[in-house]
Scaffold this motif. Structure first.
Motif, PDB file in Angstrom:
ATOM      1  N   ILE A  53      43.147  22.180  38.276  1.00 22.57           N
ATOM      2  CA  ILE A  53      42.277  22.807  37.265  1.00 22.57           C
ATOM      3  C   ILE A  53      42.044  24.276  37.602  1.00 22.57           C
ATOM      4  O   ILE A  53      42.102  25.155  36.735  1.00 22.57           O
ATOM      5  N   ALA A  54      41.808  24.556  38.886  1.00 25.29           N
ATOM      6  CA  ALA A  54      41.550  25.947  39.290  1.00 25.29           C
ATOM      7  C   ALA A  54      42.759  26.835  38.991  1.00 25.29           C
ATOM      8  O   ALA A  54      42.610  27.966  38.505  1.00 25.29           O
ATOM      9  N   MET A  55      43.965  26.318  39.259  1.00 23.20           N
ATOM     10  CA  MET A  55      45.171  27.101  38.961  1.00 23.20           C
ATOM     11  C   MET A  55      45.345  27.270  37.448  1.00 23.20           C
ATOM     12  O   MET A  55      45.664  28.352  36.968  1.00 23.20           O
ATOM     13  N   ASN A  56      45.125  26.183  36.722  1.00 26.16           N
ATOM     14  CA  ASN A  56      45.236  26.245  35.253  1.00 26.16           C
ATOM     15  C   ASN A  56      44.329  27.312  34.652  1.00 26.16           C
ATOM     16  O   ASN A  56      44.762  28.106  33.826  1.00 26.16           O
ATOM     17  N   VAL A  57      43.062  27.297  35.058  1.00 30.71           N
ATOM     18  CA  VAL A  57      42.115  28.223  34.404  1.00 30.71           C
ATOM     19  C   VAL A  57      42.450  29.667  34.760  1.00 30.71           C
ATOM     20  O   VAL A  57      42.277  30.563  33.939  1.00 30.71           O
ATOM     21  N   ASN A  58      42.968  29.887  35.960  1.00 30.00           N
ATOM     22  CA  ASN A  58      43.419  31.242  36.311  1.00 30.00           C
ATOM     23  C   ASN A  58      44.493  31.718  35.342  1.00 30.00           C
ATOM     24  O   ASN A  58      44.490  32.856  34.900  1.00 30.00           O
ATOM     25  N   ARG A  59      45.423  30.826  35.042  1.00 30.40           N
ATOM     26  CA  ARG A  59      46.515  31.185  34.123  1.00 30.40           C
ATOM     27  C   ARG A  59      45.992  31.422  32.716  1.00 30.40           C
ATOM     28  O   ARG A  59      46.511  32.273  31.994  1.00 30.40           O
ATOM     29  N   LEU A  60      44.952  30.671  32.358  1.00 36.12           N
ATOM     30  CA  LEU A  60      44.362  30.840  31.016  1.00 36.12           C
ATOM     31  C   LEU A  60      43.521  32.111  30.943  1.00 36.12           C
ATOM     32  O   LEU A  60      43.129  32.529  29.850  1.00 36.12           O
ATOM     33  N   GLY A  61      43.210  32.698  32.093  1.00 38.99           N
ATOM     34  CA  GLY A  61      42.524  33.994  32.089  1.00 38.99           C
ATOM     35  C   GLY A  61      41.085  34.015  32.566  1.00 38.99           C
ATOM     36  O   GLY A  61      40.348  34.968  32.277  1.00 38.99           O
ATOM     37  N   ILE A  62      40.643  32.979  33.302  1.00 37.86           N
ATOM     38  CA  ILE A  62      39.299  33.047  33.895  1.00 37.86           C
ATOM     39  C   ILE A  62      39.413  32.848  35.413  1.00 37.86           C
ATOM     40  O   ILE A  62      40.457  32.459  35.918  1.00 37.86           O
ATOM     41  N   ARG A  63      38.319  33.130  36.140  1.00 32.16           N
ATOM     42  CA  ARG A  63      38.349  33.106  37.607  1.00 32.16           C
ATOM     43  C   ARG A  63      37.925  31.739  38.147  1.00 32.16           C
ATOM     44  O   ARG A  63      37.041  31.095  37.575  1.00 32.16           O
ATOM     45  N   SER A  64      38.498  31.356  39.255  1.00 29.96           N
ATOM     46  CA  SER A  64      38.127  30.053  39.819  1.00 29.96           C
ATOM     47  C   SER A  64      38.181  30.074  41.339  1.00 29.96           C
ATOM     48  O   SER A  64      38.839  30.915  41.941  1.00 29.96           O
ATOM     49  N   GLU A  65      37.462  29.135  41.928  1.00 31.90           N
ATOM     50  CA  GLU A  65      37.503  28.916  43.377  1.00 31.90           C
ATOM     51  C   GLU A  65      37.573  27.410  43.629  1.00 31.90           C
ATOM     52  O   GLU A  65      37.089  26.618  42.824  1.00 31.90           O
ATOM     53  N   HIS A 306      53.220  26.353  33.698  1.00 34.73           N
ATOM     54  CA  HIS A 306      52.942  27.785  33.497  1.00 34.73           C
ATOM     55  C   HIS A 306      52.274  28.034  32.149  1.00 34.73           C
ATOM     56  O   HIS A 306      52.903  28.393  31.175  1.00 34.73           O
ATOM     57  N   LEU A 307      50.961  27.840  32.134  1.00 34.99           N
ATOM     58  CA  LEU A 307      50.192  28.034  30.899  1.00 34.99           C
ATOM     59  C   LEU A 307      50.127  29.522  30.559  1.00 34.99           C
ATOM     60  O   LEU A 307      50.008  30.362  31.448  1.00 34.99           O
ATOM     61  N   PRO A 308      50.161  29.850  29.276  1.00 38.80           N
ATOM     62  CA  PRO A 308      49.922  31.244  28.883  1.00 38.80           C
ATOM     63  C   PRO A 308      48.412  31.512  28.843  1.00 38.80           C
ATOM     64  O   PRO A 308      47.618  30.611  29.115  1.00 38.80           O
ATOM     65  N   ARG A 309      48.014  32.720  28.498  1.00 43.33           N
ATOM     66  CA  ARG A 309      46.590  33.044  28.337  1.00 43.33           C
ATOM     67  C   ARG A 309      46.025  32.206  27.187  1.00 43.33           C
ATOM     68  O   ARG A 309      46.755  31.799  26.275  1.00 43.33           O
ATOM     69  N   LEU A 310      44.707  31.980  27.218  1.00 38.63           N
ATOM     70  CA  LEU A 310      44.087  31.098  26.223  1.00 38.63           C
ATOM     71  C   LEU A 310      44.315  31.577  24.788  1.00 38.63           C
ATOM     72  O   LEU A 310      44.529  30.764  23.881  1.00 38.63           O
TER      73      LEU A 310
END
Lengths: 319, 319
Positions: A53-65, A306-310
């Motif tokens: 999930i953390a990697m996914n959301v980064n790819r969608l354009g938000i920050r995660s830890e 490899h998701l694109p931006r949201l």
């Protein structure tokens, strides 16, 4: 309760999503093997929903830890390096004196039965660094893995408490399965007991059946609401999903047009849903965007694609 | 104390050797990997010294049984089937509600560091069937694995007690390593405490160093004798072995002429030694035959190789 057209106020914090839970090795058989376990070749992969999930959301354009625990061993080092290669922050990942948790999956055309080797993942402790990460985040997410065993369970109890007092949105995946639970303990009872303490839950039909026994989806949804759930997103596979805030119940058709691999589809939903909330969408819009990200993921093989931006996905699905 | 020219009276029992301990999956990397853990491909093998010794002695021409615990899972079923294919009796192998123990070994040209996933192996319990197996056997063998964790440790304490009261010969491999031990416990102390309760021990130089710290082989031998050991066989790799009954100390040169793979060389020694004792040889002769079987095994790859009958090896090595 959440009104579906509300925009959830998430405040101004340096990090968007904090994913807390298991980081582990998936050891997957190279061939299909229906029960005989004669297949000898296996391949290791990095696994665990929080990092997906953390990697996914980064790819969608938000920050995660990510907050997890891995062993002081070669597998732990490998998992950290994999995340670092994806430009993820790994400072929240604890190294503990235990073996990095491992799941062996022997692929099957019927039902693959995993064998669980849990050790480091549930040694995750609550420390000042974790407390700081919670204070710096807008959303916290976890699943049944870390609450299934102590001491990680106690850590998650502290996480929930801190997150509530700091006003974070709390998402919980009630992916209950007796096989990951502490033996001899009523895990279903514990899972039910924390539903009122979180904000959003996303059970599948199978999760609901393992928690409550067999019943119609709408009835299962009601059981979650009776336990104090504020927003229930119940996924029905190819039949889409039903969602309720206790006042309004909505049906969502699946947006999938092409299904190549269902692995990680649920985590892709969470990723799209969280990214949309962070980007200021209403709950209703975020649900649509979550299902769109999930449908996008279904076209590709693997838990993390490899998701694109949201906004690209939003446009593709005309949302 | 044993006189080296004595023939140990082992009585008339239906089974010769009872090997008690770990039966597990070895998951071994396909390539060498020096620290980076980038190798993704692994192959599973059946592992565990007791089954190796039990299979070896069968090939040498004596009877054996294995007592272990494996999980109610695909790996457990696979391990039992493998033994059945070798015509081994698997009725002493308990199926328990735990994952079949697994050791991941990433091959290295320096020192391979295994990662241990122990679960089912140390759930072995003492039951009427195990009691009967002891009563029916002439020799019982175990290593540090089952005594390193409870409840298996308590099972082995009962095994030792029963074996002593029934007059079995007890062989113990003090292959102490802190990594298999219960965390936070002084395993070395425990190992030392049981040395006086067994008949034969076969430490390697490394085992002695882990138990006592670095010292000369003869000094290490004395430390085992001071702890009450009756017969100590201390192996020195290519330098052979030194053996003492507390009265007489003998040196044995290695009989190896060709070294292809050292895996299982120690278990091959035990196998030859036990088979020779059963066939009525003196301790001195059995030591020579044990080293001969070990030297034979060194010519081939793998922990268990196709050994001939003991008299064939005896003739080959002119013993």
């Amino acid at each position: 309760m959440f009104e579906l057209d509300d925009i959830i106020p998430l405040g101004d914090k340096p990090n968007d999503l904090l994913a807390v839970g298991e980081l582990l090795i998936d050891m997957i058989s190279n061939e299909y093997d229906d029960g005989s376990f004669e297949c000898d070749g296996y391949t290791k992969f990095s696994g665990g929903a929080p990092s997906n999930i953390a990697m996914n959301v980064n790819r969608l354009g938000i920050r995660s830890e990510i907050v997890s625990a891995v062993g002081n061993d070669g597998f732990g080092t490998y998992l950290l390096r994999r995340l670092q290669q994806e430009d993820m922050d790994t400072k929240g990942i604890q190294r503990v004196d235990a073996s990095t948790s491992l799941v062996v999956v022997t692929k099957s055309r019927t039902t693959p039965i995993p064998i669980f080797y849990r050790d480091a993942d549930y040694q995750m402790t609550f420390d000042a660094s974790l407390e700081q990460r919670i204070a710096n985040s807008k959303i916290v997410h976890f699943s049944c893995w870390p609450i299934s065993r102590t001491p990680a369970r106690h850590t998650l109890e502290r996480v929930i408490e801190e997150a509530r007092s700091q006003g974070l949105l709390i998402g919980f995946d009630p992916n209950y399965h007796p096989m990951i639970w502490q033996r001899g303990e009523d895990g279903a009872q514990y899972v039910k007991s924390i539903i009122s303490k979180v904000d959003v839950i996303k059970p599948s039909e199978d999760d609901a059946e393992r928690l409550f026994g067999k019943d119609e989806p709408v009835k299962q949804l009601e059981k979650f609401l009776e336990l104090g759930a504020k927003l229930v997103i119940m996924t029905l596979g190819k039949d889409g999903a039903i969602v309720s805030n206790g006042k309004e119940t909505l049906s969502f058709d699946s947006l999938a047009t092409e299904i190549v691999d269902t692995t990680g589809a649920g985590d892709a939903f969470w990723s799209g849903f969280y990214a949309a909330l962070i980007k200021g969408h209403s709950i209703r819009e975020a649900l649509h965007l979550g299902f769109a990200v999930s449908a996008y993921k279904l076209r590709f093989t693997g838990a993390v694609v490899h998701l694109p931006r949201l906004d690209v996905i939003k446009e593709q699905f005309s949302l």
